[in-house]
Design a protein around this motif. Structure first.
Motif, PDB file in Angstrom:
ATOM      1  N   MET A 121      36.306  54.860  59.179  1.00  0.00           N
ATOM      2  CA  MET A 121      36.479  54.404  57.791  1.00  0.00           C
ATOM      3  C   MET A 121      35.428  55.081  56.914  1.00  0.00           C
ATOM      4  O   MET A 121      34.242  55.022  57.208  1.00  0.00           O
ATOM      5  CB  MET A 121      36.344  52.889  57.706  1.00  0.00           C
ATOM      6  N   THR A 122      35.882  55.716  55.858  1.00  0.00           N
ATOM      7  CA  THR A 122      34.986  56.370  54.919  1.00  0.00           C
ATOM      8  C   THR A 122      34.560  55.375  53.831  1.00  0.00           C
ATOM      9  O   THR A 122      35.170  54.315  53.669  1.00  0.00           O
ATOM     10  CB  THR A 122      35.679  57.559  54.255  1.00  0.00           C
ATOM     11  N   PRO A 123      33.516  55.691  53.058  1.00  0.00           N
ATOM     12  CA  PRO A 123      33.141  54.802  51.955  1.00  0.00           C
ATOM     13  C   PRO A 123      34.295  54.548  50.977  1.00  0.00           C
ATOM     14  O   PRO A 123      34.442  53.437  50.464  1.00  0.00           O
ATOM     15  CB  PRO A 123      31.986  55.554  51.284  1.00  0.00           C
ATOM     16  N   ALA A 124      35.118  55.581  50.740  1.00  0.00           N
ATOM     17  CA  ALA A 124      36.253  55.396  49.827  1.00  0.00           C
ATOM     18  C   ALA A 124      37.249  54.387  50.391  1.00  0.00           C
ATOM     19  O   ALA A 124      37.774  53.534  49.663  1.00  0.00           O
ATOM     20  CB  ALA A 124      36.927  56.737  49.566  1.00  0.00           C
ATOM     21  N   GLU A 125      37.513  54.473  51.689  1.00  0.00           N
ATOM     22  CA  GLU A 125      38.436  53.525  52.313  1.00  0.00           C
ATOM     23  C   GLU A 125      37.853  52.115  52.312  1.00  0.00           C
ATOM     24  O   GLU A 125      38.570  51.134  52.064  1.00  0.00           O
ATOM     25  CB  GLU A 125      38.742  53.976  53.738  1.00  0.00           C
ATOM     26  N   LEU A 126      36.555  52.007  52.577  1.00  0.00           N
ATOM     27  CA  LEU A 126      35.913  50.696  52.534  1.00  0.00           C
ATOM     28  C   LEU A 126      35.954  50.121  51.127  1.00  0.00           C
ATOM     29  O   LEU A 126      36.221  48.926  50.937  1.00  0.00           O
ATOM     30  CB  LEU A 126      34.474  50.821  53.016  1.00  0.00           C
ATOM     31  N   SER A 127      35.719  50.961  50.134  1.00  0.00           N
ATOM     32  CA  SER A 127      35.786  50.510  48.746  1.00  0.00           C
ATOM     33  C   SER A 127      37.174  49.960  48.418  1.00  0.00           C
ATOM     34  O   SER A 127      37.303  48.903  47.782  1.00  0.00           O
ATOM     35  CB  SER A 127      35.445  51.674  47.802  1.00  0.00           C
ATOM     36  N   ARG A 128      38.206  50.657  48.863  1.00  0.00           N
ATOM     37  CA  ARG A 128      39.572  50.180  48.598  1.00  0.00           C
ATOM     38  C   ARG A 128      39.851  48.869  49.344  1.00  0.00           C
ATOM     39  O   ARG A 128      40.554  47.990  48.827  1.00  0.00           O
ATOM     40  CB  ARG A 128      40.586  51.253  48.998  1.00  0.00           C
ATOM     41  N   THR A 129      39.303  48.736  50.549  1.00  0.00           N
ATOM     42  CA  THR A 129      39.495  47.497  51.307  1.00  0.00           C
ATOM     43  C   THR A 129      38.847  46.318  50.594  1.00  0.00           C
ATOM     44  O   THR A 129      39.434  45.232  50.486  1.00  0.00           O
ATOM     45  CB  THR A 129      38.903  47.646  52.720  1.00  0.00           C
ATOM     46  N   VAL A 130      37.633  46.515  50.092  1.00  0.00           N
ATOM     47  CA  VAL A 130      36.950  45.439  49.355  1.00  0.00           C
ATOM     48  C   VAL A 130      37.712  45.124  48.065  1.00  0.00           C
ATOM     49  O   VAL A 130      37.854  43.950  47.687  1.00  0.00           O
ATOM     50  CB  VAL A 130      35.492  45.832  49.055  1.00  0.00           C
ATOM     51  N   LEU A 131      38.204  46.165  47.406  1.00  0.00           N
ATOM     52  CA  LEU A 131      38.962  45.941  46.178  1.00  0.00           C
ATOM     53  C   LEU A 131      40.221  45.106  46.450  1.00  0.00           C
ATOM     54  O   LEU A 131      40.569  44.214  45.669  1.00  0.00           O
ATOM     55  CB  LEU A 131      39.344  47.287  45.553  1.00  0.00           C
ATOM     56  N   ARG A 132      40.877  45.371  47.579  1.00  0.00           N
ATOM     57  CA  ARG A 132      42.061  44.574  47.919  1.00  0.00           C
ATOM     58  C   ARG A 132      41.686  43.115  48.163  1.00  0.00           C
ATOM     59  O   ARG A 132      42.448  42.198  47.812  1.00  0.00           O
ATOM     60  CB  ARG A 132      42.744  45.150  49.166  1.00  0.00           C
ATOM     61  N   SER A 133      40.497  42.882  48.729  1.00  0.00           N
ATOM     62  CA  SER A 133      40.075  41.494  48.952  1.00  0.00           C
ATOM     63  C   SER A 133      39.824  40.779  47.629  1.00  0.00           C
ATOM     64  O   SER A 133      40.148  39.594  47.486  1.00  0.00           O
ATOM     65  CB  SER A 133      38.823  41.458  49.828  1.00  0.00           C
ATOM     66  N   VAL A 134      39.263  41.474  46.669  1.00  0.00           N
ATOM     67  CA  VAL A 134      39.059  40.880  45.334  1.00  0.00           C
ATOM     68  C   VAL A 134      40.404  40.583  44.689  1.00  0.00           C
ATOM     69  O   VAL A 134      40.618  39.488  44.136  1.00  0.00           O
ATOM     70  CB  VAL A 134      38.225  41.822  44.449  1.00  0.00           C
ATOM     71  N   ARG A 135      41.301  41.573  44.772  1.00  0.00           N
ATOM     72  CA  ARG A 135      42.625  41.372  44.153  1.00  0.00           C
ATOM     73  C   ARG A 135      43.349  40.193  44.798  1.00  0.00           C
ATOM     74  O   ARG A 135      43.972  39.373  44.111  1.00  0.00           O
ATOM     75  CB  ARG A 135      43.455  42.653  44.291  1.00  0.00           C
ATOM     76  N   GLY A 136      43.240  40.081  46.132  1.00  0.00           N
ATOM     77  CA  GLY A 136      43.883  38.956  46.815  1.00  0.00           C
ATOM     78  C   GLY A 136      43.282  37.620  46.399  1.00  0.00           C
ATOM     79  O   GLY A 136      44.011  36.633  46.213  1.00  0.00           O
ATOM     80  N   ALA A 137      41.958  37.575  46.247  1.00  0.00           N
ATOM     81  CA  ALA A 137      41.306  36.326  45.832  1.00  0.00           C
ATOM     82  C   ALA A 137      41.724  35.926  44.428  1.00  0.00           C
ATOM     83  O   ALA A 137      41.879  34.729  44.130  1.00  0.00           O
ATOM     84  CB  ALA A 137      39.789  36.491  45.915  1.00  0.00           C
TER      85      ALA A 137
END
Length: 360
Positions: A1-17
């Motif tokens: 997992m690259t920083p860009a992929e991790l950033s997108r994963t965290v962003l999806r968690s915010v969007r889901g919340a």
């Protein structure tokens, strides 16, 4: 997992919340993840919970806990911890580093380059500059200095690589080489001249050496040497009858961590490896930051740090068999990591308009 992929994963968690009404905040356009400030805090960290806390009207650690629960179990993430006032620390899975090396090698010259189309403009010293198509020629102002011209050319490449400018395919107008740049190139050579002009931050003065020094005390030479060394390792491996394959690079062999106890040596080697991987992973974000801040010196510093990390790791984890040793899977994995490092260094040098020689 690259920083860009991790950033997108965290962003999806915010969007889901937000969608499930756990948080009432605007979803940010992007989330920054970066290496933690000190060892022992995971592979990457983010202050997203602190940024959202005020808008959510809730304590930052409470926001962080909401996101932590959503991120646990995400592919590629082994552990998510809350630190201090609400920082999220991420530890990636064992396969993340192998996946990173595989990605760098697969993308090759395109790693860190988000440009879709480019035009070529002639740069000083005969190099080409990839950059946005030229619009109407501006009114001529004061004659540009050597530093002005070299920085502008490097920024054209960097901004194109970061995808920061739409490129319409028109050819940019050529820029005459300033007399002071011509004199500097005659004195130092193209590569050294460009390096000394690009290395200082915008507010710092340029320090011109008496002559270029072809040894590792010269940061430009050290970066080029690291890139050339990575390529040489591949040639030597071919002569020994093996190639690279991303995988587990293993621990230092006995005696490689000189002067340290076994436990200290293992910890030091692990930190050296993590630093090297982190610099490879954050190369694309370094390009984006340099483009956003119009600061090519950020690319220079990232390349210097990457070259230093390459040599530290290379010295304790040799990619080639030693003595009568036969090539093993660990050597193929180390060779792949070395080649990934060479790819990042060569890509960065090209963005700066500096050569990445095969031999040095």
């Amino acid at each position: 997992m690259t920083p860009a992929e991790l950033s997108r994963t965290v962003l999806r968690s915010v969007r889901g919340a937000v969608e499930e009404q756990e948080l009432s905040v605007p979803v940010p356009a992007r989330i920054v993840v970066q290496p933690p400030p000190r060892p022992g805090c995971g592979d990457y960290a983010s202050n997203v919970a602190l940024q959202l806390a005020r808008q959510a009207g809730r304590p930052a650690r409470e926001v962080a806990e909401i996101l932590r629960k959503r991120l646990i179990g995400s592919a590629g993430i082994t552990r998510v911890e809350i630190a201090g006032p609400g920082f999220l620390n991420f530890t990636l899975g064992d396969g993340a580093q192998v996946a990173l090396v595989r990605e760098v090698l697969a993308q090759g010259d395109g790693y860190g380059d988000r440009s879709v189309r480019s035009v070529r403009v002639r740069g000083v010293g005969g190099g080409d500059v990839a950059g946005p198509g030229a619009g109407p020629e501006p009114d001529p102002g004061p004659a540009p200095s050597a530093r002005d011209v070299v920085v502008a050319e490097a920024l054209a490449r960097i901004r194109a690589a970061a995808g920061a400018a739409a490129i319409d395919g028109r050819r940019a107008a050529p820029v005459a080489t300033p007399p002071d740049l011509t004199a500097l190139i005659a004195r130092l050579g193209v590569d050294e001249a460009r390096w000394v002009l690009l290395r200082p931050a915008a507010q710092d003065p340029v320090r011109v050496p008496e002559r270029p020094v072809q040894r590792e005390s010269n940061p430009r030479f050290r970066v080029q040497y690291a890139a050339a060394r990575a390529r040489a390792l591949g040639r030597y491996a071919q002569e020994l009858g093996f190639g690279s394959e991303p995988g587990d690079v293993g621990a230092p062999a006995r005696g490689e961590a000189v002067g340290e106890s076994p436990s200290d040596g293992a910890a030091s080697a692990a930190q050296t490896l993590q630093t090297f991987h982190t610099l490879l992973a954050t190369y694309p974000s370094a390009i984006e930051a340099a483009a956003r801040l119009r600061a090519p010196d950020r690319v220079v510093r990232h390349l210097e740090a990457t070259a230093d990390a390459f040599f530290r790791w290379h010295d304790i984890c040799p990619p080639l068999p030693v003595g009568e040793q036969k090539p093993l899977a660990v050597h193929r994995a180390r060779l792949a990591l070395a080649e990934a490092g060479g790819t990042v260094l060569a890509n960065g040098l090209r963005l700066l308009g500096i050569s990445a020689p095969e031999h040095l």
